[in-house]
Design a protein around this motif. Structure first.
Motif, PDB file in Angstrom:
ATOM      1  N   TYR A   1      44.826  47.926  32.819  1.00 12.61           N
ATOM      2  CA  TYR A   1      43.931  47.731  33.965  1.00 12.61           C
ATOM      3  C   TYR A   1      42.507  47.472  33.493  1.00 12.61           C
TER       4      TYR A   1
ATOM      5  N   ARG B   1      45.181  43.988  38.118  1.00 12.72           N
ATOM      6  CA  ARG B   1      46.223  43.923  37.093  1.00 12.72           C
ATOM      7  C   ARG B   1      46.810  42.519  36.967  1.00 12.72           C
ATOM      8  N   LYS B   2      46.786  41.767  38.066  1.00  9.56           N
ATOM      9  CA  LYS B   2      47.375  40.422  38.055  1.00  9.56           C
ATOM     10  C   LYS B   2      46.367  39.336  37.733  1.00  9.56           C
ATOM     11  N   THR B   3      45.123  39.749  37.393  1.00  6.63           N
ATOM     12  CA  THR B   3      44.098  38.776  37.048  1.00  6.63           C
ATOM     13  C   THR B   3      44.503  37.998  35.804  1.00  6.63           C
ATOM     14  N   LYS B   4      44.328  36.706  35.838  1.00  2.00           N
ATOM     15  CA  LYS B   4      44.640  35.839  34.691  1.00  2.00           C
ATOM     16  C   LYS B   4      43.369  35.204  34.153  1.00  2.00           C
TER      17      LYS B   4
ATOM     18  N   GLY C   1      45.976  46.783  42.065  1.00  2.00           N
ATOM     19  CA  GLY C   1      47.057  45.902  41.666  1.00  2.00           C
ATOM     20  C   GLY C   1      46.613  44.459  41.501  1.00  2.00           C
ATOM     21  N   LYS C   2      45.682  44.037  42.324  1.00  3.95           N
ATOM     22  CA  LYS C   2      45.163  42.663  42.224  1.00  3.95           C
ATOM     23  C   LYS C   2      44.436  42.453  40.905  1.00  3.95           C
TER      24      LYS C   2
ATOM     25  N   GLU D   1      42.061  43.965  32.018  1.00  3.69           N
ATOM     26  CA  GLU D   1      42.018  42.933  33.047  1.00  3.69           C
ATOM     27  C   GLU D   1      40.699  42.960  33.809  1.00  3.69           C
TER      28      GLU D   1
END
Length: 233
Positions: free
Chosen positions: A141, A230-233, A227-228, A144
């Motif tokens: 986390y 964690r999904k960061t690229k 959670g958003k 990210e």
């Protein structure tokens, strides 16, 4: 000293779940330094950062949830440490709500109390007390989040972080203090032998309505926002 190794209602380290975990990880077979290091890293990275139903829940419940924040991850950390004979205590504080900005947004952020009950864990290691707070955010986390705010080269406050050096926070334990939220501390409640004592005296000052909202709505939105990241690229 014996009090700093005792089980309590919240530190239920004799529960089946925690006993099985300790046996599986073979933590009792390690030397003192390796015990602390491995348990610290387990709490930091294998128990994800997230918001539980309440601060004062038993360690076995935190383990079952698989996620937690400062107070709940600290409860599980203390329970495991005591189970492997590492003396520990809890230090209580309040932190500025700015710490949660980003994880908590909009009207819910405006309605939240200005100060939030916070804690870190202190261990007695080789005759010296060490402050351990850097376990609150799991490394994934935090990494990210650092990517999302990659232009930040100074301090940072928000999304569960409050540090002077955002790119290089002190979150790794090697016989040292660790911190991740300490720069947002407002009040110091002192040290307590157990989380049971701390949360019996100091707790989040919320009305019955706000408690209901947090338990059934707000914390889920906060976990969604985490959670958003964690999904960061």
């Amino acid at each position: 000293m014996a009090n700093l190794l005792e089980k309590t209602a919240l530190l239920d380290f004799e529960s089946r779940e925690i006993s099985s975990l300790i046996k599986k990880k073979k933590w009792l077979n390690l030397d003192e330094k390796e015990k602390v290091k491995q348990i610290y890293e387990f709490i930091r990275d294998e128990i994800s950062f997230g918001y539980n139903v309440d601060d004062a829940i038993p360690a076995s419940r935190v383990l079952k949830d698989g996620y937690g924040q400062c107070n709940t991850k600290g409860i599980l950390f203390m329970a495991i440490l005591r189970a492997v004979n590492i003396p520990c205590r809890i230090h209580g504080f309040t932190v500025d709500k700015k710490l949660q900005k980003g994880a908590l947004k909009g009207c819910y952020y405006k309605l939240s109390p200005k100060e939030i009950v916070h804690s870190w864990i202190e261990i007695l290691y080789k005759g010296k007390w060490y402050n351990l707070e850097g376990f609150i955010l799991d490394r994934f986390y935090l990494t990210e989040l650092q990517k999302k705010f990659s232009d930040c080269n100074t301090g940072f406050c928000g999304y569960g972080v409050a540090v002077k050096d955002f790119k290089n926070p002190s979150i790794d334990w090697n016989e040292n203090d660790t911190y991740i939220q300490s720069e947002s501390i407002v009040q110091d409640f002192g040290v307590f032998e157990s989380p049971d004592e701390l949360f019996a005296k100091h707790f989040q000052k919320l009305s019955a309505f706000k408690k209901f909202m947090f338990r059934y709505i707000i914390r889920h939105l906060m976990n969604k926002n985490v959670g958003k990241i964690r999904k960061t690229k």
